[in-house]
Motif scaffolding. Structure first.
Motif: not given
Lengths: 303, 172
Positions: B80, B87-88
């Protein structure tokens, strides 16, 4: 007064002492600040790369621009101060109104980037309700000053009950909506297939890093190899979600459903690796039965 | 007080207080109930449709975001610190909404990826993260037949490159 009108008035406007609403205000804003806001830097929302911006809702209707880092910093700082003041009950009306208006914007900003923290949506709604409510009449610095100056301690009345009932209503609609969305989109297939089990599985890939750092994946692994149990869970989840409005009217339903909803959300965090519900954990305070004279929703009212 | 108050069990409620209560119910209660019953979204009134779709099979169809460096280095951008403030999983979901699969027009997704790579390099040069220099960013479509514990995460059934975006010459 007809029976229906009497029931309506009893539900919304039966007299309540001021302090439970004051306690809920302090607990909601206080827990929101301590558990969420102080641990989350909302200023970072100004750093979304511009190509991701897809304005929705009032951001699109009003053609609101994306904020610069400096502007976002000021907005978030003002939001934080207003939340703290609302928790303390100092300049309560101004603080709750400011928290509502700024919360709507700063919490909603991420809504325009294709992904949403669903759980945050109820926060500005509750702030808006409290902004219209006399929630600073007790357990607030405003009330303390008022008592010192005028000797007025605030009186019981329906104005202290409807805000709590309205927050409860909004709270149950969150879960009712989730249940109805499952029925609309998947129908009974949601419980008759391995849908819940497959979501457990999928999130081990989608939330790879989050899953690896919690012990929830051990429980998820245990459940995944028991598809029958997952289907039972799915039935329970859907039944609880669709039943939540009963908690507004029935003491027995309230006793069963509210703890189940809490466990359900803990399960969401552990098994599906969702964010823990820190942002609105304080809303459970509105379900403590003080406002109902100690008996819970549907119980006999005592003042 | 007279006509401006309503008595209930000996307690009074001023007309203005009742009016404010009904305004709050109309402004916050009614839209919440409607969003729940009918569906649809207008922030902050949502229909909470997460996990609502039927998912009868254990097939996983997901994305992977990879950065490529000038000397052949490869970096999966799931940290991140490299993709602030995403967030991914949020970032990948966002790419879906921009049609990264190219079902109609992937131009918005490619523009967003260019912005992401620009932001990565800008933040790196400012010392905000310690990632390697990147001159290209790629999105892959990855498919698995799911296993408990994501045991086959590193060996998917298929992995197909969807988009590749390079850093503009002015940024190199």
């Amino acid at each position: 007064m007809s029976a229906l009108a009497a029931a309506w008035h009893a539900f919304w406007f039966a007299p309540a002492v001021p302090w439970p609403l004051g306690f809920c205000r302090a607990g909601f804003f206080g827990s929101f600040y301590v558990l969420f806001l102080s641990r989350t830097n909302l200023r970072w929302y100004a750093l979304f790369p511009p190509g991701f911006y897809q304005p929705r809702s009032f951001f699109a209707w009003l053609s609101l621009p994306t904020p610069s880092w400096e502007v976002m910093g000021w907005l978030v700082t003002a939001f934080e101060i207003s939340v703290i003041l609302a928790a303390l009950g100092l300049l309560t009306r101004l603080a709750t109104l400011t928290a509502f208006a700024l919360g709507l914007y700063v919490l909603g900003l991420q809504f325009n980037y294709g992904y949403l923290h669903w759980a945050h949506a109820i926060v500005p709604i509750v702030m808006g309700i409290l902004a219209l409510a006399p929630c600073g009449d007790a357990l607030s610095l405003d009330a303390l000053f008022r008592r010192v100056v005028t000797g007025n301690a605030g009186e019981a009345g329906g104005q202290h009950r409807w805000p709590i009932q309205l927050v409860r209503l909004v709270f149950v609609t969150v879960f009712l909506a989730a249940g109805l969305a499952k029925l609309r989109q998947a129908g009974l297939e949601w419980v008759l297939s391995d849908t819940l089990r497959n979501y457990f599985l999928e999130n081990q890939y989608v939330f790879r890093s989050e899953g690896a750092t919690t012990w929830g994946h051990l429980l998820a692994d245990w459940l995944i190899v028991r598809p029958g149990l997952c289907r039972v869970f799915a039935v329970v989840v859907l039944a609880v979600e669709l039943s939540t409005p009963a908690a507004l009217f029935s003491r027995h339903a309230w006793r069963l459903l509210i703890p189940l909803l809490f466990l359900f959300q803990v399960g969401n965090a552990l098994l599906l690796y969702q964010d823990f519900f820190f942002a609105y954990l304080g809303l459970y305070l509105f379900w403590i039965p003080w406002v109902d004279g100690g008996r819970g929703p549907g119980g006999k009212i005592r003042i | 007080m007279g006509r401006y108050t309503v008595k209930y069990d000996g307690h009074t409620l001023r007309r203005r207080q009742r009016l404010v209560a009904y305004v709050a119910m109309l402004a916050f209660g009614l839209p919440s109930v409607l969003a729940a019953l009918v569906g649809g979204e207008a922030w902050p009134f949502l229909d909470y449709r997460m996990y609502a779709e039927s998912k009868p099979t254990a097939e996983i169809d997901w994305l992977e975001l990879v950065g490529r460096g000038p000397n052949g280095t490869t970096l999966r951008l799931d940290n991140e610190a490299y993709i602030v403030p995403f967030a991914y999983s949020e970032l990948l979901r966002s790419l879906y909404t921009l049609d990264v699969l190219g079902e109609s027009d992937p131009t918005p997704a490619r523009r967003a990826l260019a912005g992401l790579l620009d932001a990565y390099e800008t933040q790196r040069r400012l010392g905000e993260h310690d990632g390697p220099p990147l001159d290209r960013i790629e999105v892959y479509r990855v498919r698995w037949t799911a296993q408990p514990g994501a045991a086959n995460y590193d060996s998917p059934d298929s992995r197909t490159r969807l988009q590749s975006v390079s850093l503009p010459a002015t940024m190199r």
